[in-house]
Design an enzyme around this catalytic site. Structure first.
Site, PDB file in Angstrom:
ATOM      1  N   THR A   2       0.841  -1.198   0.000  1.00 11.98           N
ATOM      2  CA  THR A   2       0.000   0.000   0.000  1.00 11.98           C
ATOM      3  C   THR A   2       0.873   1.244   0.000  1.00 11.98           C
ATOM      4  OG1 THR A   2      -1.960   0.942   1.030  1.00 11.98           O
ATOM      5  CG2 THR A   2      -0.166   0.371   2.501  1.00 11.98           C
ATOM      6  N   GLY A 157       0.158   6.025  -6.980  1.00 12.91           N
ATOM      7  CA  GLY A 157      -0.755   5.063  -7.594  1.00 12.91           C
ATOM      8  C   GLY A 157      -0.536   4.900  -9.087  1.00 12.91           C
TER       9      GLY A 157
END
Length: 180
Positions: A2, A157
Site C-alpha cells: 500500500t 498510484g
C-alpha cells in the site's frame, strides 16, 4: 502492500492512504480503509503491511494511547517496546504512521520510533514515490497539506502496482502559533 502519506503544514496534519489489498499478484479488495482516527479524533494513524497484522497493531496502539492519556510519543514507544519483545507480536509485519497536533512518528516492528524530517512520512510499497512527490510539492508550492497528500497518493498510484486510486484521507486541524 500500500501507500500511506502524512504531511504537516500550516495548522494541518494529514494522513492519507490508498485502498488496495493484494494477495500475491491479485487485487483482493480495492476500497480498504487504512487510515483511522484514534483517541477521540485527536490522533491519526495509517498502516502499511499485512492487513490483519496492521489491525492488531492498531488496536494495541489505541490501548497504549488510552493508557498514556493520549501522549503520542509515550504510546508509540510503549507499542514499539511491546512489539519488539512480545513473541507473538514480533511476527507481525506492518508499519504504522501516526500523528497528533504536535508530532508525527513511524513505528516499526524492530522497535523503532522515528520522527521524520520535515514532518513528512511515506510508507509502504509506493512510499518512495509518494515521498518524492510530497517533498517536491512541499518545497515548491503553497498547496495545503491535504492537497499535497492527495497529489502524492495519485502519483504513487500511477507508478506502484500495489497502490490504487481509492483514497482515504483524514485531516487534523490545530491552531498555529504566530511568533510575536
Amino acid at each position: 502492500m500500500t501507500t500511506i502519506v502524512s504531511v504537516r503544514r500550516n495548522g494541518q496534519v494529514v494522513i492519507g492512504g490508498d485502498g488496495q489489498v493484494s494477495l500475491g499478484n491479485t487485487v483482493m479488495k480495492g476500497n480498504a480503509r487504512k487510515v483511522h482516527r484514534l483517541y477521540n479524533g485527536k490522533v491519526l494513524a495509517g498502516f502499511a503491511g499485512g492487513t490483519a497484522d496492521a489491525f492488531t497493531l492498531l488496536e494495541r496502539f489505541e490501548a497504549k494511547l488510552q493508557a498514556h492519556q493520549g501522549n503520542l510519543e509515550r504510546a508509540a514507544v510503549a507499542l514499539a517496546k511491546e512489539w519488539r519483545t512480545d513473541r507473538a507480536l514480533r511476527r507481525l509485519e506492518a508499519l504504522l504512521a501516526v500523528a497528533d497536533a504536535q508530532r508525527s512518528f513511524i513505528i516499526t516492528g524492530n522497535g523503532d520510533v522515528v520522527q521524520p524530517e520535515n514532518d513528512l512520512i511515506a510508507i509502504g510499497s509506493g512510499g518512495a514515490f509518494a515521498q518524492s512527490a510530497a517533498r517536491a510539492l512541499l518545497e515548491n508550492t503553497e498547496l495545503s497539506a491535504e492537497e499535497i497528500v492527495k497529489k502524492a497518493l495519485t502519483i504513487a498510484g500511477d507508478i506502484c502496482v500495489f497502490t490504487n486510486s481509492f483514497h482515504t484521507i483524514e485531516v487534523l486541524e490545530y491552531p498555529t502559533v504566530t511568533p510575536v
